[in-house]
Scaffold this motif. Structure first.
Motif, PDB file in Angstrom:
ATOM      1  N   GLU A  21     -23.710 -42.387  61.013  1.00  0.00           N
ATOM      2  CA  GLU A  21     -22.401 -42.818  61.522  1.00  0.00           C
ATOM      3  C   GLU A  21     -22.551 -43.658  62.787  1.00  0.00           C
ATOM      4  O   GLU A  21     -21.833 -44.647  62.989  1.00  0.00           O
ATOM      5  CB  GLU A  21     -21.523 -41.598  61.809  1.00  0.00           C
ATOM      6  N   GLN A  44     -18.756 -37.543  61.938  1.00  0.00           N
ATOM      7  CA  GLN A  44     -17.929 -38.751  61.951  1.00  0.00           C
ATOM      8  C   GLN A  44     -17.081 -38.823  63.214  1.00  0.00           C
ATOM      9  O   GLN A  44     -16.992 -39.876  63.860  1.00  0.00           O
ATOM     10  CB  GLN A  44     -17.037 -38.776  60.707  1.00  0.00           C
ATOM     11  N   TYR A  72     -20.456 -32.768  58.371  1.00  0.00           N
ATOM     12  CA  TYR A  72     -20.303 -34.212  58.162  1.00  0.00           C
ATOM     13  C   TYR A  72     -19.017 -34.731  58.809  1.00  0.00           C
ATOM     14  O   TYR A  72     -18.982 -35.831  59.379  1.00  0.00           O
ATOM     15  CB  TYR A  72     -20.304 -34.523  56.664  1.00  0.00           C
ATOM     16  N   GLU A  73     -17.947 -33.952  58.710  1.00  0.00           N
ATOM     17  CA  GLU A  73     -16.691 -34.355  59.351  1.00  0.00           C
ATOM     18  C   GLU A  73     -16.853 -34.382  60.873  1.00  0.00           C
ATOM     19  O   GLU A  73     -16.341 -35.279  61.549  1.00  0.00           O
ATOM     20  CB  GLU A  73     -15.571 -33.399  58.939  1.00  0.00           C
ATOM     21  N   ARG A  92     -17.591 -41.550  66.513  1.00  0.00           N
ATOM     22  CA  ARG A  92     -16.501 -42.378  67.027  1.00  0.00           C
ATOM     23  C   ARG A  92     -16.276 -42.110  68.509  1.00  0.00           C
ATOM     24  O   ARG A  92     -16.058 -43.032  69.298  1.00  0.00           O
ATOM     25  CB  ARG A  92     -15.212 -42.105  66.235  1.00  0.00           C
ATOM     26  N   ARG A 142     -26.603 -37.281  59.401  1.00  0.00           N
ATOM     27  CA  ARG A 142     -25.297 -37.913  59.196  1.00  0.00           C
ATOM     28  C   ARG A 142     -24.773 -38.509  60.495  1.00  0.00           C
ATOM     29  O   ARG A 142     -24.167 -39.601  60.484  1.00  0.00           O
ATOM     30  CB  ARG A 142     -24.308 -36.882  58.637  1.00  0.00           C
TER      31      ARG A 142
END
Length: 405
Positions: free
Chosen positions: A20, A296, A292-293, A300, A16
């Motif tokens: 991202e 992300q 997953y959070e 970033r 993941r």
């Protein structure tokens, strides 16, 4: 020039993160992924489906080989990183290979625990954690001989279901007084037990395993109350331990997991951690959604965008032993909250919503989980439910339907 970004671990969190990164910072990093398992990243949640014969092993891969290649990601699997040289920004890989990094991400996951009881080292004692375990259990299931699974959490239930579906007589032992005690209240756990037993799995609660009997290999399991369950094999699925050895030996701060801040940065600059191996604000989540959070947020941050991880609302939304199960938030409630219940044991459904200060703060669903994500959204956004309180138990379509004047 692209910065060399190396990810150690090739599980769901790592996959993941790469997904991202290629969306937010394509070309900024030269990404390399190093995984110890001898295959590409796969959906670990579906391992029990592979064990049960419902899904092929190749079908659970998250991304095909060409996806990684087309995005310029170097993937090295079947490789074990043995050392982090923080001073030289370098990794040592088994076989005397060295890999330099500018930024390093640890996504090393976790390891299944084995109970420290006599006989735990006998032939026929297994764990259930990765695809290699499934291969072993598939050969075990083909014997059609009695198996004891130790652990009544998610892993244990999944192992028991997969083996039972494959035709193996299974007894599930759980130390606590109810199944999945971290995700379910007593009534929902009782219903789950009933549904699991309908699938041919014998469930024993308050079962404390004290010894595994056998000479050369497993012959049975002894409980603290003196009962003995005959078995040809034992599967430990009673918890996980974050893989922190690499970080600890590299001098990073480690408690239960690798300690990270709100940017998922460890105690060493330019080294990050996420997923099951990471500990954020004292919590190791050990679940897919928080990983997953975190991915992300980290993507970033690595792309020089503003982002901070504030922790996750813990939620479970899975098929457990073939039964749909969802729980989220403070599902037990307190004296300051109220609970709305709907139970139909005959149909195998249970629904509990917990409300505090006019907001939905927790939920448990068994059987019908159609509106699970809607309830989770309400728990996370903390909006008042006063206008839909009367109808929300019956689902989103009714609660949000236009009301007659």
């Amino acid at each position: 020039m692209s910065e060399p970004l190396v990810i150690v671990g090739n599980g769901m969190a790592a996959a993941r993160l790469v997904d991202e990164l290629v969306k937010t910072s394509l070309g900024r990093h030269a990404i390399a992924v190093i995984g110890e398992e001898p295959r590409l990243a796969y959906n670990r949640v579906l391992l029990s489906s592979v064990l049960a014969g419902e899904t092929g092993s190749h079908e659970i891969e998250l991304r095909p080989a060409n996806w990684w290649r087309d995005r310029g990601v170097t993937v090295k699997y079947g490789c074990r990183v043995t050392e982090i040289d923080v001073g030289r920004n370098e990794l040592k890989v088994a076989g005397d290979e060295s890999i330099e990094y500018s930024r390093l991400v640890l996504a090393t996951g976790s390891t299944a625990l084995r109970l420290n009881v006599p006989g735990a080292d006998l032939a026929g004692v297994h764990t259930f954690r990765d695809s290699r375990d499934v291969d072993l259990l598939l050969s075990l299931a083909a014997r059609r001989k009695p198996v004891v699974v130790v652990g009544g959490g998610l892993l244990g239930l999944e192992a028991a279901y997969g083996l039972a579906k494959a035709g193996t007589p299974v007894t599930l032992l759980h130390l606590m007084d109810r199944l999945m005690e971290r995700q379910l209240d007593a009534p929902s756990a009782d219903l789950l037990k009933n549904l699991v037993e309908r699938k041919g799995i014998k469930v024993l609660l308050n079962a404390n395993t004290v010894r595994i009997h056998g000479k050369a290999r497993v012959e049975g399991v002894e409980l603290a109350d003196g009962r003995r369950i005959e078995a040809d094999a034992v599967v430990f699925a009673a918890g996980i331990r974050p893989n922190t050895e690499l970080a600890k030996e590299g001098g990073l701060s480690v408690n239960r997991g690798v300690v990270v801040d709100d940017h998922l940065c460890t105690s060493v600059e330019n080294i990050f951690a996420l997923g099951e191996c990471a500990e954020h604000r004292g919590i190791c989540y050990g679940l897919v959604e928080p990983a997953y959070e975190q991915a992300q947020v980290l993507a970033r941050h690595l792309s020089a965008r503003d982002a901070a991880y504030q922790g996750s609302v813990v939620a479970t939304n899975l098929k457990v032993s073939g039964v749909s199960v969802f729980s989220a938030g403070d599902f037990l409630g307190s004296d300051a909250s109220e609970s709305i219940l709907l139970s139909d044991v005959r149909r195998g459904t249970y629904k509990k919503l917990v409300i505090a200060d006019g907001r939905l703060t927790g939920a448990v669903l068994i059987g019908d989980t159609t509106d699970a994500l809607w309830y989770l959204e309400m728990i996370r956004n903390r909006k008042t439910v006063a206008g839909i309180r009367r109808d929300m138990m019956f689902g989103r379509s009714l609660a949000l339907a236009p009301k007659a004047a």
